[in-house]
Write a protein that holds these residues in place. Structure first.
Motif, PDB file in Angstrom:
ATOM      1  N   ASP A  97      -4.086  -3.056 -11.556  1.00 50.79           N
ATOM      2  CA  ASP A  97      -3.245  -2.899 -11.015  1.00 50.79           C
ATOM      3  C   ASP A  97      -2.049  -2.304 -12.638  1.00 50.79           C
ATOM      4  N   ALA A 178      -5.402  -0.563  -3.915  1.00 53.97           N
ATOM      5  CA  ALA A 178      -4.380   0.298  -2.834  1.00 53.97           C
ATOM      6  C   ALA A 178      -3.528  -0.527  -2.272  1.00 53.97           C
ATOM      7  N   GLY A 179      -3.712  -1.834  -2.156  1.00 51.48           N
ATOM      8  CA  GLY A 179      -3.152  -2.846  -1.474  1.00 51.48           C
ATOM      9  C   GLY A 179      -1.923  -3.203  -2.135  1.00 51.48           C
ATOM     10  N   GLN A 181      -0.782  -1.828  -5.112  1.00 47.79           N
ATOM     11  CA  GLN A 181       0.141  -0.457  -5.856  1.00 47.79           C
ATOM     12  C   GLN A 181       0.757  -0.480  -4.622  1.00 47.79           C
ATOM     13  N   SER A 182       0.919  -0.935  -3.922  1.00 44.30           N
ATOM     14  CA  SER A 182       1.753  -0.598  -2.363  1.00 44.30           C
ATOM     15  C   SER A 182       2.788  -1.426  -2.297  1.00 44.30           C
ATOM     16  N   THR A 213      -5.188  -7.086   3.986  1.00 46.91           N
ATOM     17  CA  THR A 213      -5.880  -5.855   3.149  1.00 46.91           C
ATOM     18  C   THR A 213      -7.061  -6.678   3.377  1.00 46.91           C
TER      19      THR A 213
END
Lengths: 293, 278
Positions: A97, A178-179, A181-182, A213
């Protein structure tokens, strides 16, 4: 959320839902019912008749030191698998990330162990640690460490944990990435401008925002460790040595198919059904809650 | 992000490369082992660079194998994985359509009956499910490999979620135009679900390909073995030395199809995974 009634008819929807209901009834509800039913009986040694024993199988199981040991083994095993695979995945996701360029390449490189079957992962790790030909066993031997997971229960446990966690890192990595990046960059940048270092930001902002998450992965990984690792255990240790890696699912198989102890195996199935049921409710509650976030 | 340059940047790469090496190392060793001769493996330490027996070992695995040709096991796995993926998608999309777009007696009950099966793996009810398959004469058959594993609800839930987001106006417009429910389903709903179906296919294909316990129980004929479970059958019982090069060639072959599917369908796969959360 409900849709407004759109189409009329009774027979058509019943026809549409019939295939799934039929397969579910034959291969799910009937066997699950059978498991509950069989758990109340003990077959005679020739399999000719069944004797009703009520909850006898359960009482016997819960007083059986081997079964209790298997419970403990499962708890240790699934805790370790979950911690190792989630820990490494979170570490790698945090690193990926941080990169703006290149994180896609790492994602591709890290993603594909998801596709490797747990049983194949088992064979790979068993090969590396094989007591006769294993490369790692040999190098450990050069360092003066005598590795033998065939005889040593702790080493056997360590090996099945690593082999199980290895294939799972990619799955957890995807969800963590994904978590991460959100999470809005502006929040993190604001904290950085206020002088918060990486660790402070991670502890006070990133990790709390990542908790849905993390919780989801916790449940899913426990389910994985409980059930999908059968292939790893069967290929590497077959539950041994001295049952030190016999997790509950392995015991259902060993008692039911190898030992032909159907009453006990059925009772174990029922206990596992309850465990999965509880985990499902937990996950569903979480999924429902997430909708309101 | 905040720190982009400097030592931290390279440390980040170094950390990730270590992770990638950890993931790759077992595969690399398996590949090396599949390209050398048996004597090179049984006298440790085995070489860490590929040998010259690649063609021999893979040809031996594919054509004769140890109990059954690996080519045959690959075909069995393909039939099983595709059968499970297609079967689950078909029954799930139909039942999700019924549950979302109709009101019929027992709808709530059916919904809950499907919901109960959400996370329950076949491993839990293994003995009675085996008995059912045996009674239907499904041992050593493709039906036996496929049908019991398509009885779960994840795909139904995914389609239900998706149908909920489809605007009501579409169905109303279809109805005003005189289209019946099946016409609406085939002409509008199915094309709209294409990406969902493709994503699910990837996930279910891998799920089917990687099955172990179920094929282990219901295929006793080596010709019906799937490749993932077949590998374990290649180990001799007792103290005989295993034919490691052929076993490792088989392991590599067992990994290739699902890995190709994951990497080439990466976007769909990630979407399907995160959408279904399973």
């Amino acid at each position: 959320m409900e849709k407004r009634v759109i189409f009329k008819g009774v027979w058509l929807p019943l026809l549409l839902i019939a295939p799934q209901m039929l397969i579910t009834a034959v291969f799910f509800f009937y066997p699950a019912g059978q498991a509950v039913w069989q758990s109340l009986f003990i077959p005679d040694p020739f399999g000719l008749s069944m004797q009703y024993v009520g909850l006898g199988n359960f009482e016997y199981l819960l007083s059986d030191p081997y079964y209790r040991a298997s419970f403990l083994t499962t708890a240790i095993f699934s805790t370790l698998v979950t911690l190792v695979s989630m820990g490494l995945a979170l570490y790698l996701a945090v690193l990926a990330d941080r990169l703006i360029k290149g994180s896609g390449t790492y994602r591709t490189l890290l993603i594909w162990p998801y596709a490797v079957a747990p049983a194949v992962a088992g064979v790979l790790w068993m090969f590396m640690f094989n007591t006769r030909v294993g490369v790692i066993t040999w190098y450990l031997g050069q360092l003066g460490y005598d590795w033998n997971h065939v005889l040593n229960g702790t080493e056997a446990m360590g090996l099945v944990v690593i082999a199980s966690a290895w294939g799972r890192i990619s799955y957890n990595f995807l969800f963590f990435l994904a978590g991460l990046q959100s999470i809005p960059r502006s929040v993190i940048e604001a904290a950085a401008i206020d002088g918060a270092g990486f660790w402070t930001r991670f502890r006070t902002i990133v990790f709390p925002l990542l908790s849905p998450t993390t919780f989801f992965l916790l449940v899913v990984n426990i389910v994985y460790a409980f059930f999908e690792t059968f292939g790893v255990i069967h290929t590497i240790t077959a539950g041994g040595p001295q049952q030190s890696t016999t997790i509950l699912v392995y015991k259902v198989y060993a008692d039911g198919f190898v030992g032909q102890d159907l009453g006990s195996s059925a009772a174990q199935s029922v206990i596992l059904l309850l465990v999965v049921g509880a985990l499902t409710v937990l996950q569903f509650k979480y999924v429902e809650r997430k909708v309101h976030y | 992000m905040v720190e982009k340059r400097g030592a931290g940047h390279w440390l980040t790469h170094a950390g990730l490369i270590l992770g990638v090496l950890f993931i790759f190392f077992p595969i690399w060793l398996a590949f090396v082992a599949s390209t050398v001769s048996q004597p090179e493996i049984v006298h440790p330490p085995m070489p860490l660079l590929p040998g010259d027996q690649f063609l021999e070992n893979y040809a031996k695995a594919l054509v004769s194998g140890i109990n059954a040709p690996v080519a045959r096991m690959l075909a069995n796995s393909a039939v099983m994985a595709i059968g499970i993926a297609l079967g689950k998608i078909v029954i799930s999309i139909l039942s999700a359509f019924a549950i979302v777009y109709f009101r019929f007696p027992g709808r709530k009950l059916f919904f809950w009956l499907i919901f109960v099966t959400l996370m329950l793996p076949v491993e839990v009810r293994i003995v009675p499910t085996y008995e059912v398959a045996a009674r239907f004469d499904m041992l050593n058959s493709y039906q036996g490999l496929i049908l019991p594993l398509i009885a779960s609800a994840t795909a139904t839930f995914l389609f239900r979620q998706f149908f909920m987001t489809v605007p009501d106006e579409l169905a109303e417009a279809a109805r005003v135009d005189g289209a019946g429910p099946m016409r609406f389903f085939v002409d509008i709903l199915l094309p709209m679900s294409r990406t969902n179906m493709a994503a699910l296919f990837v996930i279910l294909f891998i799920y089917g390909w990687n099955q172990y316990l179920w094929p282990l129980l219901i295929t006793t004929d080596p010709e019906m073995n799937t490749i993932v479970m077949g590998i374990k059958q290649m180990f001799p019982s007792g103290d005989d030395i295993a034919d490691w090069p052929v076993i490792m060639a088989t392991s590599i072959l067992a990994m290739i199809p699902p890995v190709i599917v994951v990497i080439s369908m990466q976007k769909l796969f990630i979407r399907g995974l995160v959408d279904s959360e399973k």
